[in-house]
Structure formats: C-alpha cells, structure tokens
Design an enzyme around this catalytic site. Structure first.
Site, short mmCIF file in Angstrom:
data_model
loop_
_atom_site.label_atom_id
_atom_site.label_comp_id
_atom_site.label_asym_id
_atom_site.label_seq_id
_atom_site.Cartn_x
_atom_site.Cartn_y
_atom_site.Cartn_z
N LYS A 16 50.77 -17.82 37.69
CA LYS A 16 51.11 -18.67 38.85
C LYS A 16 52.50 -19.23 38.73
CE LYS A 16 46.43 -20.49 38.80
NZ LYS A 16 45.51 -21.59 38.56
N ARG A 60 41.93 -18.53 31.24
CA ARG A 60 41.55 -17.59 32.37
C ARG A 60 42.92 -16.72 32.81
NH1 ARG A 60 41.60 -17.75 37.89
NH2 ARG A 60 39.83 -16.88 39.13
C1 9MG Z 1 39.47 -19.60 40.82
N1 9MG Z 1 40.39 -20.18 39.83
C2 9MG Z 1 41.99 -19.80 40.35
N2 9MG Z 1 42.81 -20.49 39.45
C3 9MG Z 1 41.91 -21.27 38.65
C4 9MG Z 1 42.05 -22.14 37.52
O1 9MG Z 1 43.35 -22.41 37.07
N3 9MG Z 1 41.02 -22.31 36.79
C5 9MG Z 1 39.81 -22.27 37.24
N4 9MG Z 1 38.85 -22.71 36.52
N5 9MG Z 1 39.57 -21.41 38.53
C6 9MG Z 1 40.33 -20.93 38.91
#
Ligand code: 9MG
Length: 283
Positions: free
Chosen positions: A227, A261
């Site tokens: 990000k 994630r």
């Molecule tokens: C779908 N998605 C994209 N970025 C995300 C994030 O930071 N957390 C979660 N739970 N889903 C995300």
C-alpha cells in the site's frame, strides 16, 4: 476470557502460549489479474495461484472479485458472483481456510453455501442485510473500518482523533453483530489501512495495534501489503514494496496482530518464522 478465533472449519488461538501469527494470501479475481479476462483462464489462474500460495505456507486465501483500490467503481452483483463463485467452489477443499472479500449480502449468502470459512467485509457489515446474511453460519467475520467508499475515500480523509474514531466504529460494529446473536469468537477487526486515511492516519493506527486489541478484545487483521503507506516510507513504487510490506507485517504482529493480509506469502511466512523463533509471542 476469549482466546481463540473460531471460524468455519478452523480455530486460531490468538492469546496464550500456542499463538502463531497467520498469513492471509490475496487472490484477486479481477480482469487485470489474468491476461484475457476469459472465465476458464481466470479459474485456472486462480487455482495455480492458490496452489503456489499453499506451497509458500499460506493459512487463509482471501478471494476477491471487486477492486477496492482508491477510485475503483463498484462491480455489479452478477459480475462479482460470476468471478468469485467458481473459484470458491474450486478452492473450498484445497487445504487452507477460504475467505471471500465482499460487502454484498447476496455474495455472502452464496459464498456461505459454497462453504467459505470467513467473510472479509471492507464495509464492516453495514450494508442492509449483511448481518442477516452471515448470522446463522459459522463463518469468521472480518470487520474492517473504511471512511467513505472506495471511489471517494482518498479524496479528503479527515479525523479529529483517528485512533479513537476507528476504535469507536469497530466497537459499534462488534456490538451490532453480537446483538444479532453472533458469537464474538467469530469476529476479528481490521483498522483498514489505506481506506479513507492519510499516511499519518495509517501509521497512527499501526502504532495503536496493541491498544485496539486490548480495548476491543478481539483478534486483529492487518492489511498493508504494497500500500501507499509502505511507498511513503520507502520511496518505492508499488512493484518494489515487498520488503517494506514484510517490515509492516512484522510491526503489526509484534504488537499483537493475529493475521496479516499479504501479496508476498513466501517472504512473509519466512520472515514470521524467523521473527517468531527469536521472540516470545505470548499474549
Ligand atoms: C480487500 N482488502 C483490501 N485491503 C484490505 C485490508 O487492509 N484489510 C482487509 N480486511 N481487506 C482488504
């Protein structure tokens, strides 16, 4: 005291002696993730990507059909179902837990029928019908915070106190879900890095990871892979943010996050193994 995240076919301890941080691998089923957009090719691509993630040590595979990048338009329901449902059916019994990234109650219902273990809702189960769609299942529920919606969220993010406001939002959503009869052991929270937040907001929230967990008493999922908050610190474009993303994942886990994630599963799994071997991860 609750100490296990219970979701679908899985139980992950998040407090106590048996805690191991878990890796959620991102599996986007969007046309830009494979070359010609054909249905058959997208399914083959998804399965081979999932197989690689399994070799790399993934714990949860998060399947998403709609892009949530800043500025992304919503995807019509039928298209989202066409993209994700064949993938969910194909992956259900492949090994790791399967999560679906959706905020649409209709997709949640179909995904539950397909047997997913977790629903990852960037909208925090605020859509009318979302709570009813998930209430009677045993799926885990990831409640994410987002200010505004993906199309508008990065235009002018604004908070008086970002940590207090995100905490209050997550608390209200936990209460809404549990008031509907949902077992709190099914819940995890996510501050939603990049979803209606400046770089400063994101890092204030990352530094508040332990505080969020302590105040809300639920396990936390952190998603900062590739990000802009990683780019802002490293000065690197998106395709060179792997090491920075691994650093961010470790920062989150060091403060108590249970799930990270990520795009780069192998690198994150290795980093966590070494970090954990040299750390006392008791919470
Ligand atoms: C779908 N998605 C994209 N970025 C995300 C994030 O930071 N957390 C979660 N739970 N889903 C995300």
């Amino acid at each position: 005291m609750r100490s296990t995240l219970q979701f679908g076919r899985f139980n992950f301890p998040w407090r106590g002696e048996r805690v191991r941080a878990r890796v959620m691998g991102i599996l986007n089923v969007t046309p830009d993730s494979f070359s010609d957009g054909g249905q058959h090719q997208s399914l083959e691509f998804a399965i081979s990507h999932a197989e690689q993630m399994i070799l790399d040590g993934v714990d949860i595979i998060d399947v998403g059909g709609e892009s949530s990048r800043p500025g992304a338009p919503p995807l019509p329901l039928e298209q989202e179902l066409q993209r994700v449902m064949p993938v969910l059916y194909a992956l259900r019994d492949i090994g790791p837990a399967i999560s679906v990234d959706t905020y649409k109650p209709e997709v949640m219902r179909e995904a539950i029928i397909a047997g997913v273990d977790m629903i990852n809702d960037i909208n925090g189960f605020r859509a009318p019908g979302a709570i009813a769609a998930v209430r009677d299942s045993d799926c885990g529920l990831c409640i994410m915070h987002m200010q505004n919606d993906p199309r508008h969220m990065q235009l002018a993010p604004s908070y008086t106190d970002v940590v207090a406001e995100v905490t209050a939002f997550l608390r209200e959503r936990i209460e809404a879900l549990t008031a509907a009869g949902i077992d709190p052991r099914r819940l995890c929270i996510d501050p939603g890095f990049g979803f209606g937040k400046t770089v400063e907001h994101n890092y204030a929230l990352l530094k508040a990871t332990a505080q969020l967990i302590a105040e809300l008493d639920v396990p936390l999922l952190a998603g900062l892979s590739r990000k802009s908050m990683v780019g802002a610190v490293t000065g690197k474009p998106v395709e060179q943010r792997m090491a920075g993303s691994v650093g961010g994942a470790l920062a989150a886990v060091a403060q108590g996050a249970l799930i990270v994630r990520v795009h780069d599963v192998a690198e994150t799994v290795d980093a966590l193994k070494v970090w954990q071997a040299g750390t006392n991860l008791q919470r």
